[in-house]
Write an enzyme that holds these catalytic residues in place. Structure first.
Site, PDB file in Angstrom:
ATOM      1  N   ARG A 210       0.809  -1.385  -0.332  1.00  0.00           N
ATOM      2  CA  ARG A 210      -0.026  -0.181  -0.072  1.00  0.00           C
ATOM      3  C   ARG A 210       0.761   1.290   0.133  1.00  0.00           C
ATOM      4  O   ARG A 210       1.916   1.306   0.380  1.00  0.00           O
ATOM      5  CB  ARG A 210      -1.070   0.102   1.245  1.00  0.00           C
TER       6      ARG A 210
ATOM      7  N   LYS B 100      -9.311  -2.438   2.208  1.00  0.00           N
ATOM      8  CA  LYS B 100      -9.079  -1.186   2.973  1.00  0.00           C
ATOM      9  C   LYS B 100      -9.760  -0.042   2.466  1.00  0.00           C
ATOM     10  O   LYS B 100     -10.495   0.578   3.384  1.00  0.00           O
ATOM     11  CB  LYS B 100      -7.759  -0.773   2.907  1.00  0.00           C
TER      12      LYS B 100
ATOM     13  N   SER C  42      -0.204  -3.400  12.089  1.00  0.00           N
ATOM     14  CA  SER C  42       0.692  -4.255  11.190  1.00  0.00           C
ATOM     15  C   SER C  42       2.112  -5.078  11.882  1.00  0.00           C
ATOM     16  O   SER C  42       2.456  -4.173  12.611  1.00  0.00           O
ATOM     17  CB  SER C  42       0.840  -3.883   9.870  1.00  0.00           C
TER      18      SER C  42
ATOM     19  N   ASP D 204      -9.059  -9.866   9.317  1.00  0.00           N
ATOM     20  CA  ASP D 204      -8.742  -8.529   9.114  1.00  0.00           C
ATOM     21  C   ASP D 204      -9.683  -7.253   9.345  1.00  0.00           C
ATOM     22  O   ASP D 204      -9.270  -6.255   9.852  1.00  0.00           O
ATOM     23  CB  ASP D 204      -8.074  -8.277   7.605  1.00  0.00           C
TER      24      ASP D 204
ATOM     25  N   ARG E  86       2.844 -11.961  -0.497  1.00  0.00           N
ATOM     26  CA  ARG E  86       1.548 -12.180   0.134  1.00  0.00           C
ATOM     27  C   ARG E  86       0.793 -13.547  -0.242  1.00  0.00           C
ATOM     28  O   ARG E  86       1.304 -13.957  -1.660  1.00  0.00           O
ATOM     29  CB  ARG E  86       0.276 -11.128  -0.334  1.00  0.00           C
TER      30      ARG E  86
HETATM   31  O1  SAT Z   1      -2.432  -4.446   1.099  1.00  0.00           O
HETATM   32  S1  SAT Z   1      -3.500  -4.667   1.955  1.00  0.00           S
HETATM   33  O2  SAT Z   1      -3.568  -3.373   2.200  1.00  0.00           O
HETATM   34  O3  SAT Z   1      -4.587  -5.154   1.595  1.00  0.00           O
HETATM   35  C1  SAT Z   1      -2.741  -5.550   3.252  1.00  0.00           C
HETATM   36  C2  SAT Z   1      -2.229  -4.625   4.288  1.00  0.00           C
HETATM   37  O4  SAT Z   1      -1.422  -3.642   4.227  1.00  0.00           O
HETATM   38  O5  SAT Z   1      -2.620  -5.114   5.485  1.00  0.00           O
HETATM   39 MN    MN Z   2      -4.843  -5.483   7.720  1.00  0.00          MN
END
Ligand code: SAT
Ligand code: MN
Length: 609
Positions: free
Chosen positions: A77, A228, A270, A295, A388
């Protein structure tokens, strides 16, 4: 005008018109309406394998799974390119980037103009939450990335069934996404991950009109707009206006040996092991943890005055490095098939590998940048630290049977926590809802490396673990939490706890083993919710007595002396904490609710006694 590649599957005039409008701006080669079927997933996956964008993993190792390598600039992100474009800057508040919405739309429309040339515009109708649940919300994402489509297939509920619930007039959150890399006549990506340079990336939210515009990134939270962007930033605004909660929280189900059940939701910044906690395997005999979500939690009051939570997602977008059969067996099994891997390393036999997977790299690898990688000579990591896996929740062995119950599950306890080597005890409980909100507002984690211009050893505050995800002024968000506490009574509201698995001794030894042994702390929390569980009232809240945490079988690893240290009240440490909270609170100016000012003052007075 771009042609439709399949029949328009809806009579929702506003939706169709909106799609046509954006097609006119982005100028794709064609428009395709996603139906969410397996055939659609398989076809898009195969197309990406053929074009070289994806690698199909060895089906004997990882059935039905793919590996993608992103552009090295598009791996996470981008918080400094994420904007809350509310009409007034004050409504975005001190913790968000703000641009005037008119100005931002003008800039972005310039970028969107012709941005999908040579690509297909996919229309993805999706539901956050079980389709048709009264807590769920519908969004429609337009994207020119097939990678996004198949990830959305796993992370959300996609397609025809969503359009059925939407009907002709239903409300949806419009989400627009482009990787920002138009193709010239005859040009192709040649298997290279398309995206735009950082200064052209925008992850924009328009809270008043509930719109999401994302440009230039194909990665995770920048591109899978249900997560998000919708489920936290836009939903938090809707939740404020409508009296519910959209939180960055895991949800777990805890069952005692007697078969009694409690539901726990928890917010952690995180890198604090949130996914691990959500899928924990208890070391305490007879206790069971099952996963509802890892999450995000959406919560509404039921008629009985309790808060009911759903997991709006359908999959896990988990960090691979560090995940192994010890740290999170359930995640490993979830990601053992039907999974999309991004930026992990590839083994010679078509399997995946990452740092902390639990065994040495088997031979030469292809690293996340597509280069040959050898453990003996490597100077860089084989997998990106933020690599990921996108895995289906339904493949998780620990998934609770009720995880898709449209009514949600009643929450008994909220947990807050962070990485705090000192000061904060293993666990303490708030004395009231207001005190619990105070605890949430001061969540923070120790900065380990000298990153982010912060001195190592200082605490980066991440209130409610929502710092990058709150779609409005954080001070108003605190006030919303306080208001939620007015809507029910103390016996029905979740009890609030602060946990810290990360305490160290002065010479740097971990005091608490963590992982499966965290079930011992969960047991005490369970008992506190039940009105049992031995506790003492201290200046900072209720703390377990030294014998209250079940250490059966752990007595050698965590001695009585360790336990005393884990549960000691460090008055001097808390006085420093007080000073740091004061600085943190100053950021919010007039928006800081009086009740939190009062909480801080009360803490100061208790510490002085
Ligand atoms: O890339 S995401 O925002 O979905 C994962 C994270 O930053 O927790
Ligand atoms: Mn998260």
């Amino acid at each position: 005008m771009a042609k439709h590649l399949n029949a328009i599957p809806t009579k929702h005039a506003k939706l169709v018109e909106w799609v046509e409008q954006w097609a006119a701006i982005c100028k794709p080669e064609g428009i395709y309406w996603c139906d969410g079927s397996k055939a659609e997933y398989d076809r898009l996956a195969e197309e990406m394998v053929q074009s070289g964008l994806a690698v199909r993993l060895n089906p004997a190792k990882k059935p039905n799974s793919l590996l993608f390598r992103s552009d090295p600039s598009d791996v996470a992100r981008v918080e400094n390119r994420t904007f809350i474009a509310s009409e007034k800057q004050e409504d975005a508040g001190p913790t968000n980037n703000w641009i005037d919405p008119k100005e931002l739309k003008k800039t972005m429309l310039g970028l969107y103009d012709g941005c999908m040339k040579g690509r297909i515009l996919y229309v993805i109708p999706f539901s956050m939450g079980p389709v048709g649940s009264n807590i769920a919300k519908i969004g429609v994402e337009l994207t020119d990335s097939a990678y996004v489509v198949i990830n959305m297939h796993i992370m959300t509920r996609v397609g025809t069934k969503v359009l059925e619930v939407l009907g002709d007039k239903g409300e949806f959150v419009p989400c627009v996404h482009s990787v920002g890399k138009p193709l010239a006549e005859g040009e192709s990506d040649h298997g290279i991950w398309p995206c735009a340079p950082i200064e052209k990336k925008y992850i924009a939210h328009f809270p008043e009109t509930r719109e999401i515009w994302s440009f230039g990134s194909g990665y995770g939270g920048n591109a899978l707009l249900g997560k998000k962007c919708l489920a936290l930033r836009i939903a938090s605004v809707q939740a404020r206006d409508e009296g519910w909660m959209a939180e960055h929280m895991l949800i777990l189900k805890l069952t005692s040996p007697e078969g009694k059940v409690k539901y726990v939701a928890g917010a952690f910044p995180s890198a604090c092991g949130k996914t691990n906690l959500a899928m924990l395997i208890p070391t305490l005999k007879g206790w069971k943890v099952e996963t509802i979500g890892d999450d995000i939690a959406w919560m509404k009051f039921g008629k009985d005055g309790r808060l009911y939570a759903i997991n709006p997602e359908a999959g896990f977008f988990g960090v691979a490095p560090g995940t192994n059969m010890e740290s999170n067996k359930n995640a490993m099994i979830s990601a053992s098939r039907d999974t999309i891997f991004t930026n992990v390393a590839l083994t010679e036999d078509g399997d995946v590998w990452w740092e902390g997977i639990g065994y040495d790299a088997p031979g030469t690898l292809i690293d996340w940048k597509g280069q040959k990688w050898d453990a003996a000579t490597a100077t860089e990591k084989a997998a990106h630290p933020n690599a990921r896996f996108t895995a289906r929740a339904s493949n998780c062995p620990a998934i609770a049977p009720e995880w898709e119950d449209p009514a949600g599950v009643p929450i008994d306890a909220f947990l807050f926590g962070g990485r705090r080597p000192n000061t904060i005890p293993l666990v303490h409980q708030s004395m009231s809802w207001e005190h619990g909100v105070f605890m949430g507002s001061i969540v923070g984690s120790e900065v380990t490396a000298a990153a982010l211009d912060l001195k190592a050893g200082t605490v980066r505050r991440d209130p409610f673990a929502m710092l990058p995800f709150c779609g409005y002024n954080m001070g108003d968000y605190f006030a919303h939490w306080l208001e939620i506490g007015q809507k029910s009574t103390a016996d029905k509201l979740p009890k609030i706890f602060f946990v810290n698995w990360f305490r160290k001794t002065a010479d740097g030894r971990w005091l608490w083993p963590g992982f499966g042994d965290n079930s011992r702390v969960l047991k005490w929390i369970f008992e506190r919710c039940d009105g049992t569980g031995k506790a003492v009232e201290t200046q900072i809240g209720y703390m377990p007595t030294v014998d209250a945490i079940d250490r059966t079988g752990l007595e050698d690893k965590v001695t009585d002396a360790d336990m005393k240290e884990l549960l000691a009240l460090d008055i001097d440490g808390w006085k420093k904490e007080f000073d740091s909270i004061k600085v943190h609170y100053e950021k919010f100016g007039d928006k800081l609710p009086q009740a939190l000012r009062d909480q801080l003052k009360a803490l100061e007075q208790r510490l002085a006694k």
